[in-house]
Design an enzyme around this catalytic site. Structure first.
Site, PDB file in Angstrom:
ATOM      1  N   HIS A  73       0.834  -1.201   0.000  1.00 19.02           N
ATOM      2  CA  HIS A  73       0.000   0.000   0.000  1.00 19.02           C
ATOM      3  C   HIS A  73       0.875   1.261   0.000  1.00 19.02           C
ATOM      4  O   HIS A  73       2.036   1.240   0.374  1.00 19.02           O
ATOM      5  CB  HIS A  73      -0.909   0.016   1.232  1.00 19.02           C
ATOM      6  CG  HIS A  73      -0.212   0.429   2.495  1.00 19.02           C
ATOM      7  ND1 HIS A  73      -0.189   1.740   2.950  1.00 19.02           N
ATOM      8  CD2 HIS A  73       0.506  -0.291   3.389  1.00 19.02           C
ATOM      9  CE1 HIS A  73       0.503   1.807   4.071  1.00 19.02           C
ATOM     10  NE2 HIS A  73       0.933   0.596   4.371  1.00 19.02           N
ATOM     11  N   CYS A  74       0.274   2.365  -0.458  1.00 25.91           N
ATOM     12  CA  CYS A  74       0.875   3.699  -0.317  1.00 25.91           C
ATOM     13  C   CYS A  74      -0.221   4.584   0.265  1.00 25.91           C
ATOM     14  O   CYS A  74      -0.929   4.153   1.174  1.00 25.91           O
ATOM     15  CB  CYS A  74       1.431   4.205  -1.648  1.00 25.91           C
ATOM     16  SG  CYS A  74       0.294   4.119  -3.047  1.00 25.91           S
ATOM     17  N   ALA A  75      -0.387   5.771  -0.229  1.00 28.66           N
ATOM     18  CA  ALA A  75      -1.452   6.629   0.285  1.00 28.66           C
ATOM     19  C   ALA A  75      -2.765   6.411  -0.479  1.00 28.66           C
ATOM     20  O   ALA A  75      -3.838   6.334   0.105  1.00 28.66           O
ATOM     21  CB  ALA A  75      -1.040   8.095   0.213  1.00 28.66           C
TER      22      ALA A  75
END
Length: 237
Positions: A73-75
């Site tokens: 995941h990232c943002a």
């Protein structure tokens, strides 16, 4: 990022490992019970994500070989995390970046790595998904050209030149000719559009002396240019 709060959904998916690809303060309680890897990068085009591919690939591969599952995941789940997953797919399946991104888009259509990350995936493909990324000439050349752009933006010269064949590209960025040392290019030259003679030269070795010198030089050259122009016009008449 929001997926981490859905504990039941993560449990149902068999998630055992998490890769966080962002530079933000993280709530450590969200990662309790998971093997966790953090890659601190921003979603900007000049960020170096390529140097993390080998370590992230090893983390993902180890998790899968142990029978686990990985959440990356990232943002927004659009650029950084997609790039890390694409790099893994490329290395594990020996496929080009466009195909890797295409596979990811089937599951998440909004995926769109920024142009800088896309370029890094292309370089990774050119390097043959080598583990020792930082030792590869393609990587070193790309990093040097990045340094040149940053140095030029900051108004200073790069400290060293790694590749002779990169000078043409470097020259486009710094406006330094081949064989010329960037640190020594301290003159600004203006030429007359009509006759191509020098009209103004400014040397920056000493600001105080330069101002006086260039003022005299410019005055003398413009005076000479004016006389030459008047003579040309007289001949024309």
């Amino acid at each position: 990022m929001f997926a981490l709060r859905g504990r039941e959904a993560l449990k149902a998916a068999g998630i055992t490992h998490v890769v966080s690809v962002l530079r933000l303060p993280l709530d450590k309680t969200l990662f309790e019970g998971y093997e966790h890897k953090v890659i601190e990068v921003d979603d900007v085009e000049d960020e170096n994500l390529l140097e993390h591919f080998t370590a992230s690939n090893e983390f993902i591969s180890g998790a899968l070989q142990a029978g686990g599952a990985v959440l990356i995941h990232c943002a927004m789940g659009k650029s950084r995390s997609a790039t890390i997953l694409a790099a893994y797919l490329m290395a594990s399946r020996h496929i080009p970046p466009n195909l890797a991104i295409g596979l990811i888009k089937r599951a998440r259509p909004i995926v769109e790595p920024n142009s800088g990350f896309t370029k890094q995936l292309e370089l990774y493909h050119e390097m043959g998904y080598i583990a020792a990324v930082e030792d590869h000439p393609i990587y070193q050349r790309w990093r040097y050209l990045q340094d040149v752009e940053m140095s030029n933006a900051a108004g200073r010269a790069p400290e060293r030149v790694h590749f002779r064949d990169a000078e043409a590209e470097i020259g486009k960025i710094t406006q330094v000719k081949e064989g010329e040392i960037p640190a020594e290019k301290t003159e600004i030259e203006l030429r007359c559009k009509k006759c191509s003679d020098f009209c103004f030269i400014n040397t920056s070795s000493s600001e105080a002396n330069s101002t006086a010198h260039t003022t005299r030089t410019a005055a003398a050259m413009f005076s000479s240019l004016r006389r030459t122009t008047l003579m040309d016009e007289t001949r024309t008449l």
